[in-house]
Every structure is written in structure tokens, then in C-alpha cells.
Design a protein around this motif. Sequence first.
Motif, PDB file in Angstrom:
ATOM      1  N   ALA A  69       0.836  -1.209   0.000  1.00 44.54           N
ATOM      2  CA  ALA A  69       0.000   0.000   0.000  1.00 44.54           C
ATOM      3  C   ALA A  69       0.872   1.262   0.000  1.00 44.54           C
ATOM      4  CB  ALA A  69      -0.930  -0.004   1.204  1.00 44.54           C
ATOM      5  N   ALA A  70       1.940   1.247   0.796  1.00 45.84           N
ATOM      6  CA  ALA A  70       2.832   2.411   0.840  1.00 45.84           C
ATOM      7  C   ALA A  70       3.499   2.619  -0.527  1.00 45.84           C
ATOM      8  CB  ALA A  70       3.886   2.232   1.924  1.00 45.84           C
ATOM      9  N   TYR A  71       3.932   1.528  -1.165  1.00 48.35           N
ATOM     10  CA  TYR A  71       4.545   1.650  -2.481  1.00 48.35           C
ATOM     11  C   TYR A  71       3.549   2.195  -3.493  1.00 48.35           C
ATOM     12  CZ  TYR A  71       6.168   0.616  -7.118  1.00 48.35           C
ATOM     13  OH  TYR A  71       6.494   0.743  -8.433  1.00 48.35           O
ATOM     14  N   THR A  72       2.321   1.682  -3.471  1.00 47.27           N
ATOM     15  CA  THR A  72       1.296   2.141  -4.412  1.00 47.27           C
ATOM     16  C   THR A  72       1.042   3.635  -4.243  1.00 47.27           C
ATOM     17  OG1 THR A  72       0.299  -0.056  -4.346  1.00 47.27           O
ATOM     18  CG2 THR A  72      -1.056   1.708  -5.237  1.00 47.27           C
ATOM     19  N   LEU A  73       0.999   4.100  -3.005  1.00 52.72           N
ATOM     20  CA  LEU A  73       0.797   5.521  -2.747  1.00 52.72           C
ATOM     21  C   LEU A  73       2.000   6.333  -3.249  1.00 52.72           C
ATOM     22  CD1 LEU A  73      -0.949   7.733  -1.525  1.00 52.72           C
ATOM     23  CD2 LEU A  73       0.200   7.307   0.671  1.00 52.72           C
ATOM     24  N   ARG A  74       3.208   5.836  -2.982  1.00 51.49           N
ATOM     25  CA  ARG A  74       4.420   6.525  -3.468  1.00 51.49           C
ATOM     26  C   ARG A  74       4.424   6.596  -4.991  1.00 51.49           C
ATOM     27  NH1 ARG A  74       9.349   3.882   0.085  1.00 51.49           N
ATOM     28  NH2 ARG A  74       8.507   4.416   2.141  1.00 51.49           N
ATOM     29  N   LEU A  75       4.030   5.505  -5.624  1.00 47.17           N
ATOM     30  CA  LEU A  75       4.003   5.475  -7.087  1.00 47.17           C
ATOM     31  C   LEU A  75       2.991   6.481  -7.623  1.00 47.17           C
ATOM     32  CD1 LEU A  75       4.958   4.191  -9.738  1.00 47.17           C
ATOM     33  CD2 LEU A  75       3.197   2.435  -9.432  1.00 47.17           C
TER      34      LEU A  75
END
Length: 155
Positions: free
Chosen positions: A123-129
Motif C-alpha cells: 500500500a505504501a509503495y502504491t501511494l508513493r508510485l
Amino acid sequence: MGYLVHRTDRDTAQEIVSETFLLAWRKQKSVPDDALPWLLAAARRLLANRVRSDLRRQALAERIQAVLNDAPSTAFEDRVADREHVFRVLMLLTETDREVLLLAGWYDLTAQQAATVLGCSRAAYTLRLHRARKRFRTALEQQASLTTINSEVPA
């Protein structure tokens, strides 16, 4: 030879006969006294291998041709210029944003794989992306407007 001529063209049959007798020579200790059935079985397997190989080669040629036919019609120089432009815009971003974008776009990692690389949750990666893409889009638009302004100003 007669066995193979009924199954393929004469040139291929001759090649398979040669390969069959070469195989028989190499394996002469395991060839039975009644060699005909062994030779026919070997020839059948060699021909099957040849057919499979030819089919794979043909399928590869068709895939390559399909890729060439689907290739973008833009000139090579235009594609290079586009890549250089994207690279310049990427360099305007932070190292963190570049890494997030490259993991997805360049290395073609899934969200879970990229999250593992970065040591964060999916989820954190998706938000960063999402945020990095937004900043990239903004930087791309700013560069496009600067390019337009620079091309309109007389030298």
C-alpha cells in the motif's frame, strides 16, 4: 530412406538418414543384432525432433515479424528525442521518486515486488508510485510549456 520419404521431403529424408546412421555408429554397442527396428525408431525420433525444431523456428519468425509490423511508425530519431526528454524530466525529480517510477516502468516489477525492494508495504509503495507519477506528469507539462515558450522567442 523409404520410411522417411513417405513422411517428409527427399532432402530432409537424406539428412535424417545420415543422422540416423551417425547415431547408430556412436551407439553401436547398444544397437541390437536385428538393427532395422532400432534404426526406424531412431529415424522416427530424429524426424520428430526436426519437425518440432522447424515449427519453433517458424513460430519465432512469425513473432518477430509481428513485432516488426507492430513497431511504432515514428522515426528512430523521434523516439530517441522522446526518451532523452523523459530522461531529462526524470532527472528533475527526487531520487526517491525516480526509484519508485523506475521500479515500475523500467524494471517492470509488480507492486509487491517493488515494495519488497523498497522495504515498505504494498500500500505504501502504491501511494508513493501514485504521487511520483503525479509529480512526473507535472514536471513533464512544465518542461513542455518551457519548450514551447523557448521555441516562440526569437533568437
